[in-house]
Enzyme design. Structure first.
Site, PDB file in Angstrom:
ATOM      1  N   GLY A   1       0.578  -1.446   0.315  1.00 24.23           N
ATOM      2  CA  GLY A   1       0.100   0.387  -0.079  1.00 24.23           C
ATOM      3  C   GLY A   1       1.090   0.997  -0.594  1.00 24.23           C
ATOM      4  O   GLY A   1       1.995   0.990   0.277  1.00 24.23           O
ATOM      5  N   PRO A   2      -0.490   2.203  -0.340  1.00 29.95           N
ATOM      6  CA  PRO A   2       0.737   3.588  -0.211  1.00 29.95           C
ATOM      7  C   PRO A   2       1.727   3.643   1.464  1.00 29.95           C
ATOM      8  O   PRO A   2       1.169   3.246   1.959  1.00 29.95           O
ATOM      9  CB  PRO A   2      -0.483   4.968  -0.919  1.00 29.95           C
ATOM     10  CG  PRO A   2      -1.243   3.706  -1.245  1.00 29.95           C
ATOM     11  CD  PRO A   2      -1.306   2.436  -0.845  1.00 29.95           C
TER      12      PRO A   2
ATOM     13  N   GLU B   1      -7.456  33.277  -9.434  1.00 25.84           N
ATOM     14  CA  GLU B   1      -7.982  32.237  -8.325  1.00 25.84           C
ATOM     15  C   GLU B   1      -9.938  31.976  -8.710  1.00 25.84           C
ATOM     16  O   GLU B   1     -10.491  31.042  -8.501  1.00 25.84           O
ATOM     17  CB  GLU B   1      -7.385  32.319  -7.212  1.00 25.84           C
ATOM     18  CG  GLU B   1      -5.852  31.776  -6.706  1.00 25.84           C
ATOM     19  CD  GLU B   1      -5.648  30.806  -7.103  1.00 25.84           C
ATOM     20  OE1 GLU B   1      -6.475  29.657  -6.754  1.00 25.84           O
ATOM     21  OE2 GLU B   1      -5.089  30.708  -7.071  1.00 25.84           O
TER      22      GLU B   1
END
Length: 642
Positions: free
Chosen positions: A231-232, A455
């Site tokens: 897994g990560p 933004e």
């Protein structure tokens, strides 16, 4: 709990021991009557007779050929005997002061000694014994000391002391595994592991098999050889192993894959042998190897490695020990890695690692459980909602959530609060995701407006697209290396369709498109946006087969071995098509964003003005300007930086 509170033994420097032995030898020799620390001079027989007649001689010892002469105190004060007065330390010598060669005049020599003794000019004379045990002992003392020092050094190098381990030269092939058993206090249990229900179930079954094997063997079941946690980073693989060590009532050996690696040839394989030897002696037992990819990479794939690669030898020995001739079945191997794609196929087969347990990033329910675990030691406000916190941390691993909780406590303490509240956690998430707020950064009004337009462009496009993630917050406060950021709440999807990816790319390009629409020029502020959309477009074309011109083809290598290849898996003509399609995808979404912003230019400008005034705006401000968003579900949050 262990009650063994023995004090740590103080380590004594070997040089102190060597010095003490040398000092002891010198002391024994100096105070021994047989010791000869003087510097006796050779005297002729005629001179000796003169000293004897003058009454200068105190004692004489002799054998068949030579004699040793000891002078009295009065004679030592005479200048004639000045050269033999002191010993090698500069003190008055105890003798002998002279040595005399008797030759064939033995009878005359003894007659002279007898006459001098009767005349009172000589106190004592005696023959030396044939067995001079004192001198023999003194002569052997240095040899005995050397042998003792050699034995001491060999025992130290062999790891005979309390230190042991791989620090000694003869112990370098020994395993560095740390043993956890009933004598060790391991506080982590399965109760401390939140989420990961499937992984815990598999791991718990292995622990129960070791505790009560008859439950499974009675119906013909066999104990698994190994389980691989994949897994990560930060998802709890090592934490699960710690829980196994805390729950299992069997010996638990823990070490890292890099502990097998050494500069000496053959050490890795030797340590593997020693590790399994120790485990078999204490069977049933569990071995945990963290970051196993350090030694478990696929063999023969690296073009630069030689035929006698030390890492490959270590892997071969590990394969043999796990499932080779005469393997003991009462030893289970647990391993953890986030690079399962590079592991050797022989290591992954059934019979070695029978089970591959994928430990994925937690979903919103598991994140809530993880928050509840890490919030226990914190003094928190009563209205703190873990469900809200879980929604604000999409894609966070267990380690990230632990960091958020700790950072929130630090933020609250910095503000002199008595409890951690909701705003502290939001500030902590901003700090971790966006970086440290730079309050002293000087931004000119022109740059501030450009950042606000950028933004606001992200916010406007994402609000107007169906599959783009809805916005939660926009800020133009500089954080880390970004000048502004937009927070989104994308839906957690298991699969992604092309229209969803295109909408996300369009929203990402909204910042640069807004600069083009308002100022008719662009800036360097869209670097992170360009990087993100380029990766997405390349993935659509080369990995997922979502491009019509390229067709249903992928160039993704799931084995992870493409890094060793010098050539690409496609031709130069195909590379040109790939580059062309990637550019076409990005440009089409850029133009699409421009069209959307031109249709909503007034609202875009109004949103940017509010952002310049407040520096931070939220979802409610967008609803006032654009109205309610007619589509989209609210899920977890991500950030897009300027």
């Amino acid at each position: 709990m262990s009650t063994d509170n023995k004090p740590n033994k103080q380590k004594v420097s070997p040089w102190v021991i060597y010095g003490a032995i040398a000092a002891l030898l010198l002391t024994i020799s100096y105070f021994s009557g047989e010791a000869n620390w003087s510097d006796p001079k050779t005297s002729s027989l005629s001179d000796f007779y003169k000293y004897l007649d003058a009454g200068a001689v105190k004692k004489v010892t002799y054998n068949k050929t030579t004699a040793e002469v000891y002078l009295n105190e009065a004679a030592l004060k005479d200048k004639v005997h000045e050269k033999t007065r002191n010993d090698i330390f500069g003190k008055t010598s105890k003798g002998p002061h002279y040595t005399v060669n008797i030759g064939n005049e033995n009878e005359l020599f003894l007659k002279k000694l007898d006459e001098a003794n009767k005349a009172g000019k000589l106190e004592q004379y005696s023959a030396q014994s044939d067995g001079a045990w004192g001198e023999i002992l003194i002569g052997l003392l240095p040899i005995i000391a050397l042998v003792a020092i050699w034995i001491f050094m060999m025992r130290r190098m062999a790891g005979g002391g309390a230190g042991g381990g791989g620090g000694q030269i003869f112990n370098i092939g020994k395993s560095k595994a740390k043993l956890f058993d009933e004598k060790n206090d391991i506080k982590v249990t399965f109760k401390d592991v939140a989420g990961l229900e499937g992984a815990k179930e598999e791991i718990q079954e292995i622990v129960e098999f070791l505790k009560t094997p008859e439950k499974y063997t009675s119906i013909g079941g066999k104990i698994p050889k190994g389980a691989l946690l994949v897994g990560p980073p930060g998802t709890g693989k090592t934490l699960l192993a710690k829980a196994v060590a805390g729950e299992a009532k069997v010996p638990f050996f823990s070490l890292s894959g890099s502990d097998f690696v050494e500069m000496f040839v053959g050490v890795g394989a030797s340590r593997v042998r020693d590790l399994f030897k120790q485990a078999k002696e204490k069977a049933p037992a569990i071995i945990f190897i963290d970051e196993i990819d350090a030694v478990g990479r696929a063999r023969g794939k690296n073009n630069f490695s030689g035929s006698n690669d030390e890492r490959e030898n270590t892997l071969n020995q590990l394969l043999t020990e796990m499932d080779g001739f005469g393997t003991n079945t009462n030893v289970i191997v647990l391993a953890a890695t986030n690079r399962a794609d590079v592991l050797d196929k022989a290591l992954m087969r059934a019979g070695r690692f029978d089970r591959q347990i994928y430990v994925d990033l937690p979903d919103i329910r598991e994140r809530r459980e993880i928050f509840e675990v890490h919030l226990k030691p914190l003094t928190k406000s009563e209205d703190l909602d873990t469900e809200f916190l879980a929604k604000q941390t999409p894609g966070f691993s267990g380690a990230d959530i632990a960091n958020v909780c700790n950072e929130a406590a630090l933020v609250a303490a910095r503000k002199d609060k008595k409890a951690v509240d909701k705003q502290d956690f939001l500030d902590a998430v901003d700090r971790i995701v966006g970086g440290l707020e730079k309050k002293n950064k000087i931004v000119s009004p022109e740059e501030k407006r450009a950042i606000a337009i950028h933004e606001a462009g992200h916010a406007t496009v994402s609000w107007m697209l169906e599959h783009a993630a809805p916005l939660v917050k926009v800020t133009i406060v500089p954080r880390g290396q970004s000048l502004g950021a937009a927070w989104y709440l994308p839906e957690e999807r298991l699969i992604v369709r092309p229209d969803q990816m295109l909408d996300e790319m369009c929203a990402t390009m909204g910042g640069r498109a807004a600069e083009k629409v308002i100022f008719d020029r662009i800036s360097t502020g869209a670097l992170s946006d360009l990087e993100k959309v380029t990766k997405q477009a390349r993935a659509m074309v080369t990995i997922y087969g979502l491009n019509e011109k390229m067709g249903n083809v992928t160039y993704y290598d799931s084995s992870g071995q493409s890094e060793y290849n010098f050539s690409k898996p496609y031709s130069e003509e195909t590379a040109k098509v790939i580059d062309s399609e990637i550019s076409l995808l990005i440009e089409s979404q850029y133009q699409r964003a421009i069209v959307i912003l031109q249709e909503n230019k007034d609202k875009l400008t109004k949103l940017a003005d509010i952002l310049i005034e407040r520096e931070v705006i939220f979802k409610d401000d967008l609803e006032e300007i654009f109205g309610h968003r007619p589509f989209g579900k609210i899920g977890p949050e991500v950030v897009t930086e300027a």
